[in-house]
Design a protein around this motif. Structure first.
Motif, PDB file in Angstrom:
ATOM      1  N   ARG A  93      19.426  21.632  55.561  1.00  0.00           N
ATOM      2  CA  ARG A  93      18.754  20.448  56.069  1.00  0.00           C
ATOM      3  C   ARG A  93      17.516  20.100  55.243  1.00  0.00           C
ATOM      4  O   ARG A  93      17.150  18.935  55.131  1.00  0.00           O
ATOM      5  CB  ARG A  93      18.383  20.588  57.543  1.00  0.00           C
TER       6      ARG A  93
ATOM      7  N   ILE B  28      18.863  18.142  52.375  1.00  0.00           N
ATOM      8  CA  ILE B  28      19.244  16.783  52.795  1.00  0.00           C
ATOM      9  C   ILE B  28      18.003  15.928  52.980  1.00  0.00           C
ATOM     10  O   ILE B  28      17.942  14.772  52.564  1.00  0.00           O
ATOM     11  CB  ILE B  28      20.073  16.831  54.093  1.00  0.00           C
TER      12      ILE B  28
ATOM     13  N   PHE C  80      27.748  18.543  50.489  1.00  0.00           N
ATOM     14  CA  PHE C  80      26.942  17.344  50.679  1.00  0.00           C
ATOM     15  C   PHE C  80      26.768  16.598  49.373  1.00  0.00           C
ATOM     16  O   PHE C  80      26.855  15.377  49.307  1.00  0.00           O
ATOM     17  CB  PHE C  80      25.580  17.734  51.259  1.00  0.00           C
TER      18      PHE C  80
ATOM     19  N   MET D   4      29.724  14.675  48.585  1.00  0.00           N
ATOM     20  CA  MET D   4      29.836  13.434  49.354  1.00  0.00           C
ATOM     21  C   MET D   4      28.976  12.335  48.776  1.00  0.00           C
ATOM     22  O   MET D   4      29.283  11.157  48.936  1.00  0.00           O
ATOM     23  CB  MET D   4      29.434  13.676  50.811  1.00  0.00           C
TER      24      MET D   4
ATOM     25  N   ARG E 189      35.666  29.700  57.711  1.00  0.00           N
ATOM     26  CA  ARG E 189      35.589  28.329  58.229  1.00  0.00           C
ATOM     27  C   ARG E 189      35.035  27.381  57.180  1.00  0.00           C
ATOM     28  O   ARG E 189      35.603  26.320  56.913  1.00  0.00           O
ATOM     29  CB  ARG E 189      34.678  28.325  59.457  1.00  0.00           C
TER      30      ARG E 189
ATOM     31  N   LEU F 227      36.862  24.433  54.885  1.00  0.00           N
ATOM     32  CA  LEU F 227      36.338  23.069  54.851  1.00  0.00           C
ATOM     33  C   LEU F 227      36.080  22.634  53.424  1.00  0.00           C
ATOM     34  O   LEU F 227      36.425  21.514  53.026  1.00  0.00           O
ATOM     35  CB  LEU F 227      35.046  22.984  55.674  1.00  0.00           C
TER      36      LEU F 227
ATOM     37  N   CYS G  48      45.385  24.335  59.991  1.00  0.00           N
ATOM     38  CA  CYS G  48      44.728  23.045  59.793  1.00  0.00           C
ATOM     39  C   CYS G  48      44.623  22.720  58.319  1.00  0.00           C
ATOM     40  O   CYS G  48      44.953  21.622  57.875  1.00  0.00           O
ATOM     41  CB  CYS G  48      43.349  23.116  60.442  1.00  0.00           C
TER      42      CYS G  48
ATOM     43  N   ASN H  38      46.557  19.660  56.194  1.00  0.00           N
ATOM     44  CA  ASN H  38      45.853  18.530  55.595  1.00  0.00           C
ATOM     45  C   ASN H  38      46.024  18.438  54.109  1.00  0.00           C
ATOM     46  O   ASN H  38      45.971  17.351  53.554  1.00  0.00           O
ATOM     47  CB  ASN H  38      44.363  18.615  55.918  1.00  0.00           C
TER      48      ASN H  38
ATOM     49  N   ARG I 268      29.479   8.518  54.878  1.00  0.00           N
ATOM     50  CA  ARG I 268      29.011   9.627  55.706  1.00  0.00           C
ATOM     51  C   ARG I 268      30.085  10.661  55.921  1.00  0.00           C
ATOM     52  O   ARG I 268      29.792  11.797  56.227  1.00  0.00           O
ATOM     53  CB  ARG I 268      28.542   9.105  57.070  1.00  0.00           C
ATOM     54  N   LEU I 269      31.335  10.249  55.833  1.00  0.00           N
ATOM     55  CA  LEU I 269      32.426  11.195  56.068  1.00  0.00           C
ATOM     56  C   LEU I 269      33.706  10.585  55.512  1.00  0.00           C
ATOM     57  O   LEU I 269      33.955   9.408  55.697  1.00  0.00           O
ATOM     58  CB  LEU I 269      32.584  11.430  57.582  1.00  0.00           C
TER      59      LEU I 269
ATOM     60  N   LYS J 169      37.998  11.625  55.010  1.00  0.00           N
ATOM     61  CA  LYS J 169      39.046  12.635  55.197  1.00  0.00           C
ATOM     62  C   LYS J 169      40.349  12.006  54.732  1.00  0.00           C
ATOM     63  O   LYS J 169      40.699  10.929  55.204  1.00  0.00           O
ATOM     64  CB  LYS J 169      39.145  13.013  56.672  1.00  0.00           C
TER      65      LYS J 169
ATOM     66  N   ILE K 251      24.601  12.951  59.543  1.00  0.00           N
ATOM     67  CA  ILE K 251      24.162  13.236  58.174  1.00  0.00           C
ATOM     68  C   ILE K 251      23.803  14.698  58.042  1.00  0.00           C
ATOM     69  O   ILE K 251      24.241  15.396  57.121  1.00  0.00           O
ATOM     70  CB  ILE K 251      22.962  12.350  57.797  1.00  0.00           C
ATOM     71  N   PHE K 252      22.995  15.191  58.974  1.00  0.00           N
ATOM     72  CA  PHE K 252      22.523  16.562  58.844  1.00  0.00           C
ATOM     73  C   PHE K 252      23.551  17.586  59.276  1.00  0.00           C
ATOM     74  O   PHE K 252      23.473  18.745  58.890  1.00  0.00           O
ATOM     75  CB  PHE K 252      21.230  16.744  59.647  1.00  0.00           C
ATOM     76  N   ASN K 253      24.501  17.178  60.077  1.00  0.00           N
ATOM     77  CA  ASN K 253      25.519  18.129  60.551  1.00  0.00           C
ATOM     78  C   ASN K 253      26.905  17.667  60.181  1.00  0.00           C
ATOM     79  O   ASN K 253      27.832  17.717  60.990  1.00  0.00           O
ATOM     80  CB  ASN K 253      25.410  18.267  62.068  1.00  0.00           C
ATOM     81  N   PHE K 254      27.040  17.220  58.942  1.00  0.00           N
ATOM     82  CA  PHE K 254      28.323  16.659  58.538  1.00  0.00           C
ATOM     83  C   PHE K 254      29.439  17.679  58.672  1.00  0.00           C
ATOM     84  O   PHE K 254      30.560  17.345  59.033  1.00  0.00           O
ATOM     85  CB  PHE K 254      28.240  16.113  57.116  1.00  0.00           C
ATOM     86  N   HIS K 255      29.114  18.951  58.383  1.00  0.00           N
ATOM     87  CA  HIS K 255      30.180  19.949  58.447  1.00  0.00           C
ATOM     88  C   HIS K 255      30.699  20.075  59.872  1.00  0.00           C
ATOM     89  O   HIS K 255      31.891  20.267  60.093  1.00  0.00           O
ATOM     90  CB  HIS K 255      29.708  21.287  57.887  1.00  0.00           C
TER      91      HIS K 255
ATOM     92  N   TYR L 206      33.066  17.328  60.599  1.00  0.00           N
ATOM     93  CA  TYR L 206      34.380  17.625  60.017  1.00  0.00           C
ATOM     94  C   TYR L 206      35.161  18.592  60.892  1.00  0.00           C
ATOM     95  O   TYR L 206      36.363  18.427  61.088  1.00  0.00           O
ATOM     96  CB  TYR L 206      34.223  18.226  58.622  1.00  0.00           C
ATOM     97  N   TYR L 207      34.465  19.609  61.395  1.00  0.00           N
ATOM     98  CA  TYR L 207      35.178  20.555  62.252  1.00  0.00           C
ATOM     99  C   TYR L 207      35.772  19.849  63.454  1.00  0.00           C
ATOM    100  O   TYR L 207      36.906  20.106  63.872  1.00  0.00           O
ATOM    101  CB  TYR L 207      34.242  21.664  62.742  1.00  0.00           C
TER     102      TYR L 207
ATOM    103  N   ASP M  23      38.746  17.856  62.564  1.00  0.00           N
ATOM    104  CA  ASP M  23      39.921  18.708  62.332  1.00  0.00           C
ATOM    105  C   ASP M  23      40.567  19.161  63.624  1.00  0.00           C
ATOM    106  O   ASP M  23      41.715  19.609  63.610  1.00  0.00           O
ATOM    107  CB  ASP M  23      39.527  19.930  61.493  1.00  0.00           C
TER     108      ASP M  23
ATOM    109  N   ILE N 237      35.945  23.865  70.049  1.00  0.00           N
ATOM    110  CA  ILE N 237      34.793  23.841  69.137  1.00  0.00           C
ATOM    111  C   ILE N 237      33.744  24.830  69.614  1.00  0.00           C
ATOM    112  O   ILE N 237      33.150  25.571  68.805  1.00  0.00           O
ATOM    113  CB  ILE N 237      34.204  22.425  69.041  1.00  0.00           C
TER     114      ILE N 237
ATOM    115  N   ASP O  31      32.230  27.887  67.513  1.00  0.00           N
ATOM    116  CA  ASP O  31      30.794  27.940  67.244  1.00  0.00           C
ATOM    117  C   ASP O  31      30.207  29.265  67.704  1.00  0.00           C
ATOM    118  O   ASP O  31      29.348  29.846  67.024  1.00  0.00           O
ATOM    119  CB  ASP O  31      30.080  26.798  67.973  1.00  0.00           C
TER     120      ASP O  31
END
Lengths: 812, 161
Positions: free
Chosen positions: A11, A14, A58, A61, A86, A90, A127, A131, B15-16, B18, B104-108, B111-112, B115, B135, B139
């Motif tokens: 962060r 970012i 990031f 992206m 994980r 990704l 998954c 994909n 921002r994302l 796929k 933005i800060f938790n883009f990953h 994505y999860y 998915d 999820i 987590d």
């Protein structure tokens, strides 16, 4: 860099990047981070791999290259713990794509993970494979995935089903193996598994016909039961969306039913009840309900449904059309276009609503509605529909006008039953959107007018009336000017007035005013001005008192920078001044343009015409002098100078032109242009190449005569002789002007053939009493020292010209 | 089938993304550029479907983000609108009133979540509760592993000091 310092947190990086004000700053930050990550990778740093990869993703992206991180993903995937795997998976899905060879290296890790004890890790692997999968990977790992389809865990099962879809897409041969597992998935209760199972079955059916058959036999009842359950169930907190229980499952099941029922009457029969139930019961207030209804309608139209059910479906679509939501209307129009072929009656009922949609504010809806209206037009409703469309044309906005005009014109063209209505509507369209009307459309209009003598008076008067108000519509001006030129005396003398016309008096000078106005209008293009010049010339012939005034107007363009206009101005001026005696016959009424052949030519050589159009406009002057095969309606107006009084003779096909051309060997025609189908069937082109002017004719007698003369008339051989009589255009005027002078009525004699041994000369004469017959006297001169024996002269002409070969007249 | 998912901001920032169909890196950036131009230029009153290169692109704007999904011509557009909404609601539940900054800060994490909703361009789970549960379970696995790692590294740091 301090070896003990930790790399920046995700962060923080970012935040730093977002704080950059310029692109250069951002690049600097990214470069620094990439360098840090690269060194961390090369040092094989275990501790912060997770963080580094996230940062790398990031950066990717943002659009920067990150190839160096790809192997890192692989290492992470091969790690033992869940968090690493994980992020590794990704990274794999984000940084790599199918075509990279690196992907192959993952296969082994994937295999191990697919057999892992931790179900979440298995899930990750499934998954990732689902994909991003190449054909080789699919083949290698298919057995594992198949096994997992039978697992007890719902999560694994549904992921495995979807992964299988990807495998099937890459390697379609494996479809049969999955047939029965897929069918058994439909027995599940869990919605996620059901959805995945239905999707798998759908894809299997698309790929393999045998699977389709199998599923048809086994699954239809199960599907109907599923649909019934969710349709009838009252409320489910977990799956409720806008009052419908699991609309996604509804939709997927309906889709599979459509595929199974398509083309198969038996299966379709089973489905009819449940489809009717869903169609009538589903609430359509929210998007979810509408989505279900839409899929239901698609299914009804796709299977072999009863007519009643289909009508129900179309009524649903009709309701959609009046919905406030743009999306629903769009979707409905799409569906209706497909439905029109199947159930056109039912769709006709919604015609008014569809017409409303043409006036919608959304451009894509407008376009679709217009296409649909076009499909719905038939003989009974064409008049009110056209009226509505033309009314809308007035207020529609510019982008849409082009499409709308084109469609209206084709509707009018296709469905008009009487010429009066056709010309009325076309005039309206020209007034409102003349600038969008394509050239061949108003050419066709002119052809139609010339074919309808009873309408000509009405046409010219209407055009005169609207000329003032709509003079900015180019096509309208062009048609108006042409008509006024042609039918000027009808305009002034109020000939052939139809009942509905109001009385109007137009003087000769008014007519001249109108044409002069279009000529002087600075926004007119070359075509309009050219047409106006000719129209003025015609007027000067029809109304002699105006000649002088017209001549002055024409003279104004003598020095025009446009070659076309200059030429015309000079030549017309010359006609008015010096050739009053032939002027009237020169400018008589144009012969009727043959509609049928025009249409045929239009259809077949529309391509040629498009390019020809452009060339001929620039050398249409040349087309007068040098027979230019490229003729079409605009050129016709150039050639109308050379009218014949043969008004009633339908125009000859222009193929005759080629033959004449070849016969007389006159190198005046452009050989390649004659191949262009001589698009216009206006007969003016027929003899054009012969005498550099065109004229239509059917009943020509062609007599070929030849007189053989030899230098040393030694052996009188039998020499057949014949007389050629070719239609002459302008009545018997003999002048000594050159071929290029279009005014020359009779062709000067030509040398048809010349070699070392033989010379053939043709001389043309015409009898005063029979203008349709031309006599060609062929004189053969033997230039060699030997005598000719058995000399045979044969002449061939196109079918249109009857030829009479007379006896050899004399021999010297 | 959904060919790809695209999240772009109002300024055109991605921002994302796929991709469920094979697109090379170059093709991807080209597609993104084209679609950004196409979609960002559309007015608010127009319908949410755009025809593009023979496919259909369904999009919806949520605050400052455009959620776009590209589907084949024979798919149900209204359903895709629902899928987009499904995704957004799950994000909302997860992040608690999600905004662009979260993504933005938790883009990953975004994505999860994606998915768990889509695989191979097809819908995976229609129950928001199930997705949230899965999820959360994953987590917590990550949290647990992290705690373990941090305690171990603490010990090591102590030892090597």
């Amino acid at each position: 860099m301090n070896p003990f310092s930790t790399p920046t947190r995700l962060r923080d990086m970012i935040r730093a990047i977002r704080a950059c004000k310029t692109a250069a700053e951002e690049r600097a930050v990214v470069r620094k981070e990439c360098a840090a990550i690269r060194s961390a990778i090369s040092e094989n740093d275990q501790l912060f791999r997770h963080r580094n990869l996230a940062k790398l993703m990031f950066i990717h992206m943002l659009g920067y290259p990150t190839h160096f991180g790809q192997l890192e993903c692989l290492k992470l995937i091969a790690a033992v713990d869940f968090p690493e795997k994980r992020i590794g998976y990704l990274g794999l899905m984000l940084l790599l794509d199918e075509r990279q060879e690196v992907l192959m290296l993952v296969t082994n890790s994937l295999k191990q993970d697919l057999n892992h004890s931790n179900q979440y890790i298995v899930g990750l692997a499934l998954c990732a494979l689902g994909n991003i999968c190449s054909a080789e990977m699919a083949r290698d790992l298919a057995p594992e995935v198949e096994r997992l389809l039978l697992s007890r865990d719902q999560n694994i099962k549904k992921k495995a089903a979807l992964c299988s879809i990807m495998i099937i897409r890459k390697v379609s041969d494996l479809a049969e193996n999955l047939m029965s597992p897929a069918a058994s998935l439909l027995k599940e209760k869990h919605h996620g598994v059901l959805i995945a199972g239905v999707e798998l079955c759908t894809d299997l059916c698309k790929v393999s016909a045998s699977v389709l058959e199998y599923l048809r036999k086994t699954c239809i009842e199960r599907l109907i039961r599923i649909l019934k359950d969710i349709s009838n169930s009252s409320y489910s907190l977990e799956y409720d969306i806008a009052g419908i229980v699991d609309p996604f499952l509804h939709i997927r099941v309906l889709k599979l039913m459509r595929i199974l029922g398509q083309g198969d009457a038996d299966s379709s029969e089973y489905m009819i009840d449940i489809l009717a139930q869903v169609a009538s019961k589903t609430e359509s207030k929210k998007n979810a309900g509408n989505a279900v209804l839409y899929e239901c309608v698609e299914t009804i139209m796709g299977i072999e449904a009863t007519s009643g059910l289909r009508v129900l479906a179309i009524n649903i679509l009709g309701r959609f059309l009046s919905n406030h939501d743009n999306n629903i209307r769009y979707v409905a129009l799409n569906m209706l276009m497909k439905a029109v072929t199947i159930e056109s009656q039912a769709v006709q009922r919604h015609r008014t609503t569809i017409l409303e949609r043409v006036k919608d504010s959304d451009a894509s809806i407008q376009k679709r509605a217009l296409d649909l209206v076009f499909l719905l037009v038939n003989e009974t409703n064409v008049k009110p529909l056209t009226k509505e469309l033309i009314d809308y044309l007035e207020v529609s906005d510019q982008d849409f006008k082009g499409d709308l005009t084109a469609k209206i014109c084709s509707i009018i063209d296709k469905f008009s039953q009487e010429k009066l209505w056709y010309t009325e509507q076309m005039f309206k369209v020209l007034c409102l959107a003349g600038n969008y009307v394509k050239d061949d459309v108003w050419h066709a209009l002119i052809v139609a007018i010339s074919n309808a003598p009873y309408l000509q008076g009405y046409c010219v008067r209407s055009l005169y009336k609207v000329f003032q108000t709509y003079s900015d519509q180019e096509s309208l001006v062009q048609v108006a000017v042409w008509c006024i030129g042609e039918y000027a005396e009808m305009l002034v003398n109020n000939v052939k007035v139809l009942e509905m016309e109001e009385p109007m008096t137009v003087t000769e000078s008014d007519a001249v005013d109108v044409v002069e106005a279009s000529l002087k209008n600075c926004s007119s293009d070359i075509t309009t001005q050219s047409l106006s010049l000719i129209a003025l010339l015609k007027l000067s012939s029809r109304f002699p008192p105006t000649s002088e005034r017209i001549r002055e107007i024409i003279m104004y363009h003598k020095g025009s920078v446009v070659l076309e206009l200059q030429q015309r101005a000079i030549e017309f001026n010359s006609i008015i001044q010096r050739h009053q005696n032939i002027k009237s016959s020169l400018l008589e009424r144009m012969p009727v343009l043959d509609e049928m052949t025009y249409n045929l030519k239009k259809a077949s050589s529309s391509q040629a015409n498009v390019s020809a159009d452009k060339t001929s406009k620039s050398n249409s002057r040349a087309s007068l002098k040098l027979p230019n095969g490229v003729i079409h309606a605009t050129a016709t107006t150039d050639l109308d100078l050379l009218d014949l009084s043969s008004d009633d003779n339908p125009a000859n096909t222009s193929s005759s032109k080629d033959y004449l051309h070849d016969l007389l060997g006159i190198g005046l025609t452009n050989t390649e242009s004659t191949d262009q189908g001589i698009a216009p069937s206006e007969g003016t082109d027929i003899l054009m190449d012969l005498l550099s002017i065109g004229a239509p004719t059917v009943q020509n007698d062609i007599l070929i005569s030849d007189a053989v003369s030899s230098n040393q008339g030694i052996a009188p051989a039998t020499k057949p002789s014949s007389t050629i009589q070719v239609m002459d255009l302008l009545d018997g005027k003999q002048t000594n002007t050159s071929i290029s002078d279009y005014q020359n009525p009779v062709h000067p004699s030509i040398i048809a053939f010349q070699s070392n041994t033989l010379m053939i000369t043709f001389t043309f004469t015409k009898q005063a009493d029979d203008p349709k017959v031309t006599q060609i006297q062929a004189t053969f001169t033997n230039l060699s020292s030997d005598a000719y024996t058995d000399f045979v002269f044969q002449a061939a002409v196109p079918k249109a010209f009857p030829i009479i070969t007379l006896e050899q007249s004399r021999m010297n | 089938m959904i060919n790809f998912v695209l999240l772009i901001s109002r300024q055109g920032k991605v921002r994302l993304t796929k991709w469920y169909s094979p697109y090379s890196q170059k093709e991807r950036s080209k597609v993104i550029r084209e679609l950004s131009g196409l979609i960002l230029a559309r007015g608010p009153k127009l319908c949410n479907f755009v025809e593009w290169r023979g496919y259909k692109v369904v999009y919806r704007r949520y605050a400052s983000l455009y959620f776009c999904m590209c589907i084949n011509a024979d798919d149900n557009e209204l359903e895709i609108l629902e899928i987009i909404h499904h995704f957004v609601e799950i994000l909302d539940r997860y992040f608690g009133s999600v905004c662009e900054l979260d993504l933005i800060f938790n883009f990953h994490k975004a994505y999860y979540i994606l998915d768990e909703i889509l695989i191979a361009g097809e819908l995976q789970e229609s129950s928001k509760k199930t997705v949230a549960r899965l999820i959360a379970a994953q987590d917590s696995l990550v949290e647990a592993a992290k705690e373990q790692a941090s305690s171990v590294s603490n010990m090591i740091a102590q030892v090597t000091k």
